[in-house]
Write a protein that holds these residues in place. Structure first.
Motif: not given
Length: 183
Positions: A83-91
């Motif tokens: 996602d924008y401005d994110s470094y979280v790996v989505k499920p």
């Protein structure tokens, strides 16, 4: 007037210092192919080897073992989008990461590089840091699944290597990614 003379002398000295005693037109060419009298690599007396100015280029394999290097698990994507401005790996990418982890653990010598990328928005330094966080997030997820740190390298390209050209949301979404590349 005196400054012009000094400048002219300095310019002449600089040009004389750049001169070479080697005459390029008189360089001897040794023909090691036989008695054709043609310089090696030209194929004929015409420039470009006599094929209309085109030379015959043979493909070069830089790493002969690269052909046998496995390219990763079959039918599994190598791209994790963010996602924008994110470094979280989505499920939704958990199964992709699990498949790569299984593949890496099955062949202990296999290595990957995870390349972190961003879209064009933001400054260069910020995007390099965000790309690094994205690649590190995927690296950590693989590590939690038992992949050795020695098998994974995380790097960032920031916004320097976009997957899609354009300044719209669709292009930006494709560029916010981490790519898994097998070595």
């Amino acid at each position: 007037m005196k400054q012009r003379v000094i400048l002219a002398v300095a310019l002449a000295a600089a040009l004389a210092g750049c001169a070479s005693g080697v005459k390029l037109d008189d360089v001897p060419v040794e023909d090691r192919r036989g008695s054709t009298g043609v310089a090696p690599g030209t194929g004929s007396g015409t420039p470009g080897g006599g094929s209309g100015g085109m030379t015959q280029v043979q493909p070069v394999q830089a790493d002969p073992s690269a052909r046998s290097t496995p390219a990763g698990p079959a039918n599994v994507s190598r791209i994790v989008l963010f996602d924008y401005d994110s470094y979280v790996v989505k499920p939704e990418y958990q199964s992709l990461i699990e498949a790569h982890a299984r593949y890496l653990k099955a062949g202990g010598g296999r290595q990957i590089v995870i390349e972190g990328h961003t879209d064009e928005r933001g400054g260069r330094e910020y995007n390099l840091a965000l790309g690094q966080r994205r690649s590190e997030a995927v690296r950590r997820a693989l590590g939690l699944l038992g992949v050795a740190d020695t098998q994974v390298e995380a790097v960032s390209f920031g916004k320097e290597k976009p997957a899609a050209m354009g300044s719209d949301e669709n292009s930006w979404a494709q560029n916010r990614r981490a790519e898994i590349t097998y070595r």
